[in-house]
Design an enzyme around this catalytic site. Sequence first.
Site, PDB file in Angstrom:
ATOM      1  N   THR A 104       0.966  -0.950  -0.313  1.00  0.00           N
ATOM      2  CA  THR A 104       0.071  -0.631   0.067  1.00  0.00           C
ATOM      3  C   THR A 104       0.905   1.439  -0.144  1.00  0.00           C
ATOM      4  O   THR A 104       2.403   1.437   0.479  1.00  0.00           O
ATOM      5  CB  THR A 104      -0.672   0.418   1.154  1.00  0.00           C
ATOM      6  OG1 THR A 104      -1.771  -1.611   1.080  1.00  0.00           O
ATOM      7  CG2 THR A 104      -2.103   1.409   1.130  1.00  0.00           C
ATOM      8  N   GLY A 152       1.338  -1.633   4.003  1.00  0.00           N
ATOM      9  CA  GLY A 152       2.100  -2.914   5.003  1.00  0.00           C
ATOM     10  C   GLY A 152       0.591  -4.175   5.265  1.00  0.00           C
ATOM     11  O   GLY A 152       0.626  -5.042   6.258  1.00  0.00           O
TER      12      GLY A 152
END
Length: 594
Positions: free
Chosen positions: A405, A492
């Site tokens: 992300t 993450g």
Amino acid sequence: MVAVLGVAPAGAAGPDGAARAAGGAPAKTPVAVGYGGAVSSVDADASAAGIDVLRHGGNAVDAAVATAAALGVTEPYSAGVGGGGYFVYYDAKRHKVTTLDGRETAPRSADKNLFLDRHGKPLPFADAVTSGLSVGTPGTPATWNDALEAWGSRSLGQVLRPAERLARDGFTVDATFRQQTADNEDRFKDFPATAELFLPGGKLPEVGSTFRNPDLARTYALLAKKGVGAVYKGELGRDIVDTVRKPPVDPKAERVVRAGDLTTEDLRAYETKRQAPTRTSYRGLDVYGMAPSSSGGTSVAEALNILEKTDLSKLSEPEYLHRYIEASRIAFADRGRWVGDPAAEDVPTKGLTSQRFADSRACLIEDDAVLKSPVPPGDPNNPAAPGTCDTRGHAAPTTYEGENTTHLTVADKWGNVVAYTLTIEQTGGSGITVPGRGFLLNNELTDFSFAPADPAVHDPNLPGPGKRPRSSMSPTIVLDGHQPVLALGSPGGATIITTVLQTLLNHLDRGMPLVDAIAAPRASQRNAAQTELEPGLWNGPERAKLEALGHSFKQNPEIGAATGVQRLSGGRWLAAAETERRGGGSAMVVSPTR
């Protein structure tokens, strides 16, 4: 269209005014202090795009969209037009925090069997990811448009210009970009449009070369001219649907790539959701986060509430880590049982973020013992009586969630603040590039549970028609009364929650400066048998002391890549980013103090 690679020219200062490193890229720095506003992201070109907008009178929302669009160029394996995300905004004039849920949605034809084979067994995760089945309706373009219309001062076309120029003129390839390309090389080769763009000439891009994406430049120009209707009602959307329904696979490829069922009707029906944030009080501060469909706001709030009555500032490092790990373990147990898309599930958000419920769970933590995962969930709809520990639920393991992300944080000179996390899910998303459009499609639907982790426990995160998959994205804004204190977030996957939580605790309880709180080595416990540790803790003295208590660990080389901004006195802002993770982040301010 093939990507264009060449040797990057050396330069001094670019059109954004940012200092330039050798090779022409803006110089990276993990911390900056000054006036006029601040931007922090994982990429220097992206941060510079946001600063350019602030410098020319744009506000935090304008700069956030400009930064996000630039990340779509330089971080195409993490985010972009083909993905979605969550936008948290503090309006300084109204003293109010509001959010946009721009999460992707499943096709209306989807049901709980979306990722099951003909025998009713879950598909292998890798097979599901690299397929049209994994692609949800993108929410990022709508998020940009709706944020600008609600709170911005510039048009979409205006804020896309820096990213359009960056895609056209190119950026300097770094080691992270090359490694992420290498990690995806085998599957990228199976899609001609992806290979032409990211493996030009059949080779990995060289560090120090210039990577250009003229197709994406044209896509941004189309959005600037026609608006996001080009995605949800027009030609760009038709190309997305065609790509999902008939993935353009190399005829020589041995990979079996399943088709998806996304339709133009799904795109036309897509809407972001403007909704209230989660809110909890911690150490006298108000902590605002993203409500479901994200589990970030509820989980961070619950863990903070669990820890509220413990003075973490007076504990030794092992004692502090023990408390933090156990609070995370409990919060993830409750997340797994209760959090899904509230449009399809009864999600008890108020209960999950209440102090009463947290107190009924905090009593599970003991100073001289370790909880055994999976921990059973509690019941936020009916918390145990005061003084009673809530262990009435049926334990189930935490399901898998991908780990890539990107996140950006922005503040402007008026005091407005944005925390925005956006994604295409896995590194490289589905691996499928829309031919001629220059961006990868998400694999966000694999964030659904493929099947219940335990058939005896209701899973609120199974696929369904038009449903948003549960996320762990945790864009967070902290206020002191009506004044912003800081904003924070990270990539993450499920580790986002623990990264944001640990960084908040490092700063608010342990007294670390924000950049040090971000840089500190991380632990991540997600109701699993083992807690993940970064090397700094794995190799440190704390590990042995925690193992003696009963903790079990495994090593994770890198957890998250956080960014944040902090309000200082006298109208100054501090921007903070990673010192090392992902090659270091990029913190910038409009007018640095000397």
